[in-house]
Write a protein that holds these residues in place. Structure first.
Motif, mmCIF file in Angstrom:
data_model
loop_
_atom_site.group_PDB
_atom_site.id
_atom_site.type_symbol
_atom_site.label_atom_id
_atom_site.label_comp_id
_atom_site.label_asym_id
_atom_site.label_seq_id
_atom_site.Cartn_x
_atom_site.Cartn_y
_atom_site.Cartn_z
ATOM 1 N N ILE A 198 13.586 -4.776 -1.949
ATOM 2 C CA ILE A 198 14.047 -3.701 -1.063
ATOM 3 C C ILE A 198 15.086 -4.259 -0.088
ATOM 4 C CG2 ILE A 198 13.353 -2.094 0.772
ATOM 5 C CD1 ILE A 198 12.454 -1.197 -2.006
ATOM 6 N N THR A 199 14.796 -5.447 0.427
ATOM 7 C CA THR A 199 15.714 -6.076 1.378
ATOM 8 C C THR A 199 17.056 -6.394 0.723
ATOM 9 O OG1 THR A 199 13.795 -6.993 2.515
ATOM 10 C CG2 THR A 199 15.922 -8.025 2.981
ATOM 11 N N GLN A 200 17.017 -6.966 -0.478
ATOM 12 C CA GLN A 200 18.260 -7.304 -1.166
ATOM 13 C C GLN A 200 19.010 -6.050 -1.609
ATOM 14 O OE1 GLN A 200 19.820 -10.199 -1.506
ATOM 15 N NE2 GLN A 200 18.216 -11.444 -0.567
ATOM 16 N N ALA A 201 18.283 -5.014 -1.999
ATOM 17 C CA ALA A 201 18.960 -3.775 -2.414
ATOM 18 C C ALA A 201 19.764 -3.210 -1.244
ATOM 19 C CB ALA A 201 17.938 -2.752 -2.911
ATOM 20 N N GLN A 202 19.145 -3.213 -0.076
ATOM 21 C CA GLN A 202 19.861 -2.721 1.106
ATOM 22 C C GLN A 202 21.055 -3.622 1.429
ATOM 23 O OE1 GLN A 202 16.822 -0.645 4.051
ATOM 24 N NE2 GLN A 202 15.817 -2.385 3.081
ATOM 25 N N ALA A 203 20.876 -4.930 1.220
ATOM 26 C CA ALA A 203 21.982 -5.861 1.469
ATOM 27 C C ALA A 203 23.140 -5.594 0.508
ATOM 28 C CB ALA A 203 21.491 -7.307 1.325
ATOM 29 N N LEU A 204 22.835 -5.337 -0.759
ATOM 30 C CA LEU A 204 23.912 -5.063 -1.724
ATOM 31 C C LEU A 204 24.628 -3.763 -1.402
ATOM 32 C CD1 LEU A 204 22.557 -6.186 -5.232
ATOM 33 C CD2 LEU A 204 23.963 -7.467 -3.614
ATOM 34 N N VAL A 205 23.877 -2.769 -0.959
ATOM 35 C CA VAL A 205 24.526 -1.515 -0.558
ATOM 36 C C VAL A 205 25.429 -1.763 0.651
ATOM 37 C CG1 VAL A 205 24.160 0.850 0.256
ATOM 38 C CG2 VAL A 205 22.702 -0.088 -1.557
ATOM 39 N N ASP A 206 24.936 -2.576 1.589
ATOM 40 C CA ASP A 206 25.779 -2.953 2.732
ATOM 41 C C ASP A 206 27.098 -3.584 2.273
ATOM 42 O OD1 ASP A 206 23.886 -2.144 4.573
ATOM 43 O OD2 ASP A 206 23.134 -4.172 4.993
ATOM 44 N N LEU A 207 27.015 -4.476 1.298
ATOM 45 C CA LEU A 207 28.219 -5.176 0.841
ATOM 46 C C LEU A 207 29.241 -4.197 0.274
ATOM 47 C CD1 LEU A 207 26.822 -8.442 -0.846
ATOM 48 C CD2 LEU A 207 27.967 -8.233 1.369
ATOM 49 N N GLY A 208 28.737 -3.147 -0.369
ATOM 50 C CA GLY A 208 29.609 -2.041 -0.752
ATOM 51 C C GLY A 208 30.665 -2.354 -1.799
ATOM 52 N N ARG A 209 30.416 -3.331 -2.633
ATOM 53 C CA ARG A 209 31.417 -3.654 -3.650
ATOM 54 C C ARG A 209 31.356 -2.657 -4.804
ATOM 55 N NH1 ARG A 209 33.195 -5.675 0.198
ATOM 56 N NH2 ARG A 209 33.399 -7.897 0.575
ATOM 57 N N ALA A 210 32.515 -2.412 -5.414
ATOM 58 C CA ALA A 210 32.595 -1.465 -6.522
ATOM 59 C C ALA A 210 32.083 -2.106 -7.802
ATOM 60 C CB ALA A 210 34.040 -1.020 -6.713
ATOM 61 N N LYS A 211 31.637 -1.264 -8.702
ATOM 62 C CA LYS A 211 31.201 -1.656 -10.043
ATOM 63 C C LYS A 211 32.334 -2.357 -10.794
ATOM 64 C CE LYS A 211 29.069 -1.101 -14.089
ATOM 65 N NZ LYS A 211 27.790 -1.742 -14.424
ATOM 66 N N ALA A 212 32.010 -3.375 -11.587
ATOM 67 C CA ALA A 212 33.002 -4.022 -12.444
ATOM 68 C C ALA A 212 33.556 -3.026 -13.449
ATOM 69 C CB ALA A 212 32.358 -5.191 -13.190
#
Lengths: 247, 247, 247, 247, 247, 247
Positions: D206-220
């Motif tokens: 859950i913590t990492q999922a929120q971190a990845l959403v924060d990073l906001g990078r687009a899909k390859a």
């Protein structure tokens, strides 16, 4: 101290090259004997030739080691090295292993410059067998047939330096190893032209052999490098039979 | 098809064991010849003995391979295997390699059950040389000297099964390899007692040799498994000289 | 013996190719059934497609395996292989794994020739999952979209041979694997043009499947390749439920 | 942000555990949906069960992901994770991967405490597939059958702590991972009793999922994690077909 | 929560860049302090400079950490990270480690884009020290001397994007890491131009630091990441002495 | 030739031990200076202490190296070694590295006998950083707090021999390394009691340092072990600033 240097190949001119370079690395008071394989091939490039050279070296070592303090297996690729180390009661050093161990103390990754395309697979497997594959930046090799094994330095010196420079520039080598007994002495000559330390196996092996004799540790009496356990055998030379069966 | 099975050791009773187990794995229409090393030791446990056995095997193969479709190197540890594979124009199979390749198709990790403590280091290095060290769960070995190499199954059968069970229970082995030609046939006999597939090298090697003959691919003519390049040699048997120099 | 060959993809024309090549490798007296995935994609290039294909294969195997002696998962990349091997009471073989195990017995390092750029990552991960990454010389792949999956050999034959030759010359491959069920049969046809042994997965898998049946070892009853332990489940086909819950 | 948490198993009581622990790790303003696999088994211990769970998860994700910012695959072992990551246009996180990535930032080597002996092989292969095998100190597991998957923390809490302490003391673990969705929340409860940081997969994911959403990078859009290329398919749910064929 | 961000280099303009990018990643309610190394070099490219920067960072952290919840070591290559993690009672995060752990959750293999040729060896060794060498697709670096470390993004932005595209196209990178504090913010700006997710260390480190604080696990009291055992010391700052000797 | 031996710790009694053992390994005509770290801890067991000791060593080397032919970093674990090797124009040798390189020439796998439990993680990481993790049979360590670092040989001699014997018998060590400057000289004294070669770092390092001086290769001028490129710096001692900025 007295070193026995064995050329696992039948080439007397390569033995002469090895001896000259070996003497240049002997410390005062050290002596050496050189022995040339009584059977085998002119130079080892393949696993089959390494097996032949390794067996010739083991037999020669069994016969000639008494009176010496250490043995040097003087072909890059170290044919028979682990076998000799197990069997003999004195230290045994190989050109490749000694060069790698020295190279690791000069930098992070090393490249090997070799005399033929074919020889590369065997060299790579030798490096891997020592567990040092992760430090191998590259192997680069001459790509033309050798006119004569004894004069490869003269014939191909410029091309060898070119390969060495590519290894530094393109492969990230911190150290160079000019590989193979036929290149003995080349590193010493061209060191000034190369931008990173350049080693050769003969120099490193003579140096490491003397270092191991200095350390003066006794042969293992248990474990996988103790002498092979005594057991029935047949058809071996008296000296080899004695060595293999020795405790 | 016709297979040449070479025992790299001098033990005729082990050759008989190998032959019996090999015949049990021959497909209809396949034939085999068995050859015993003319020189060497009773059984290979060390790197030095493997070098002797490997050279004996190469010489024997050079002499005897004509008329056969594949060669089996019949000592666990595969002495000389890469050399023979390079030199011979027909497929060459080893007990260890064939057992590992079969084991990988039965499960994730395998254990090797061996006949002596001393033999383990050599086996481990053999597995590593094939790149499969990450799949080796353990090696477990008898810890008493062998009374007789030809009767180790009778003398130590119970203890071997015990070691096998420990490897499954404690080391996480999915597959067992009962290693060494002296154990030929044991896997077949005790399979029912063991909770995971148990393989032996002879059965696997005969099976894989027949599979490679079925595949029918031609010998490499370039690369590191092409025949060694022709070059000066000396003191080799006529057959070995021909083989090494063949193109 | 009777083999069940499952195409994890929905392409009937690829199933036909597989069947033709598989029959060419059947030994006298062996038989085969071919089954095509009832759902999924035309050919697997990605991890997502492999998951779909793997599940389709598991379901099909559960339903169809009775009466067979071994199962072949007939897509390179081996979708679902470890799952089927756990669940089924008979040997299960995959195209990639069988090709790698055969390739290892022909030489030191192998290259894989593939039908699309995208497929390479999945292939590399498959090789790594078998612990054989250190023996992979390279993967080389076609770089144009496929006109039709059933005729890729006809359409791209010349380019595939070119990639194979580059792998030998530039990457040091001792053995070639022409990968993917759509290339079934190509290795057999072009072997004479290539300088090192060229294998394809279908031939290797059929050959290895027959070898495993010959070995005749029983299914593991403990360890990580025993059948999954019985437990509550829901929504599975009757056959899959039975298989998963079987002891 | 809104997270979709998928339990790849059919156990509603485990979904409840996951949800409770997941909510404890949600940041203010984040929301979550929880979905339970519509088919499969009660808990995944084997490769076959992981394949079933992975496919169920992929189908569920295809159907339910719209409107969410990230997906969490909520079974340790991460069934289907690489497939979902390829196929979905939003970040996808797994319990094992997230726990390992967090553990690496707390210390050098970690141990995994697991709920069954059988589950260990699958966990080890998962860790290896992420390239982190060298940082795995050990896996230790309960050795009795589970009475009920939903109450394993209550039933076996003491034994789990004992295993954790052994991992620290005997295996050199710097960090502990209490593995498996059925243990969700245990790490939080017992942290004070353990001498090194103890993590669980749900919290980390859950913590990492929120971190990845924060990073906001687009899909390859290119490379091996771009969406699978469009191609013929059959028998897939409309949502899955859309997802797989999406560009 | 309050983060302490330490620039291990003496460059105030790089500290400003780091701070700007760090603030962009702070969650509401989080605060940060930034500290610049009081001694050392303008930017770290070598092992010797990393040792100096690591020591400066350790001393600064000892002095400044009280009142903070986590520390970020803000140079790519993570100088001193393991030492700080051992010594400090709060989580410590590094730019490289945080970027790698994030990158692993976006795809299979990542490439690092670096600001100088010389810096590559140090970066490679850092990645290897985390056990993630197998996931490193490549490192690509600028090959001209930097005019000014604070304006490298402006001066070399186009070339950096070019290197990034090559890494995707030629090296198979699924994820890009634009490395080095001097590139802080570039990933955010150019993300839209790049075909795979592009990360930078500052963003990842701030995000992971906040995640570790969220996890709230206590410092290890035993094992290799407990605080160093108390022992005689001399010549250390009062704060460092206290930290090293703390239990 | 003249060697500079630096004790990275503040313990004068350990410096005395190192000096005594170092002198026993000096060849006729070689000389040595010994220097003790002006700040730091009594002995290094952790990554934080290694960072402090490494920095102290770098500073001391910068100041004291002129007039010497090689430098020895005389703490096992080699604090600062890669940094010194980069920065100094003369060869730099470490106790661990020198011992490993020597051990590799005596046998296949080595064990390290250490003076504290805590020290093991750091030693393991050091071995791994040299790429030699696959040859490490085990690390075994004293498990009681040390009464005094200068008398550990007297206080714990018997226990250290016991650990060494276990490493041979249970872990398969072919060679033993009695690790840590506080054990300098022990290997020499107890060699006769141990069944395999036993080495210590000081002896090996002095021997290898002399060997590197014999080889006489020039410092790299390009690549990752050339001197660090010149750049702005601040707060460094004049000598260190000169060294770091030297070309």
């Amino acid at each position: 101290m007295k070193l026995l240097v064995i050329n696992p190949n039948i080439s007397d001119d390569v033995s002469a090259l090895i001896e000259r370079e070996a003497r240049a690395s002997l410390r005062p008071g050290s002596e050496l004997s050189i022995a040339t394989a009584p059977f085998g091939v002119a130079y080892i490039e393949t696993r089959a030739e390494a097996l032949i050279g390794g067996y010739a070296t083991l037999g020669l070592a069994a016969e000639r080691y008494p009176g010496h303090d250490a043995v040097v297996v003087a072909a890059f690729g170290d044919p028979g090295l682990p076998a000799l180390r197990e069997a003999l009661p004195i230290p045994v050093v190989g050109l490749t292993e000694a060069a790698l161990m020295s190279a690791c103390q000069y930098g992070g990754r090393f490249s090997i410059i070799a005399i033929s395309q074919r020889i590369q697979a065997w060299y790579r497997e030798t490096v891997d067998s020592y567990g040092l594959g992760s430090r191998l930046a590259s192997i680069r090799a001459l790509d033309e047939p050798l006119a004569a094994i004894g004069s490869v330095q003269q014939d191909q010196g410029g091309r060898l330096i070119e390969l060495a420079e590519q290894a530094v520039r393109e492969d990230g080598a911190d150290v160079l190893i000019l590989a193979g007994a036929p290149l003995a002495g080349l590193a010493r000559q061209v060191a000034a032209e190369l931008p990173v330390p350049a080693l050769d196996g003969v120099t490193c092996a003579i140096t490491q052999a003397q270092a191991l004799v200095d350390l003066g540790r006794a042969k293992a009496t248990v474990g996988s490098y103790a002498a092979p356990p005594d057991k029935p055998h047949k058809g071996l030379s008296r000296e080899l039979a004695t060595l293999i069966g020795r405790r």
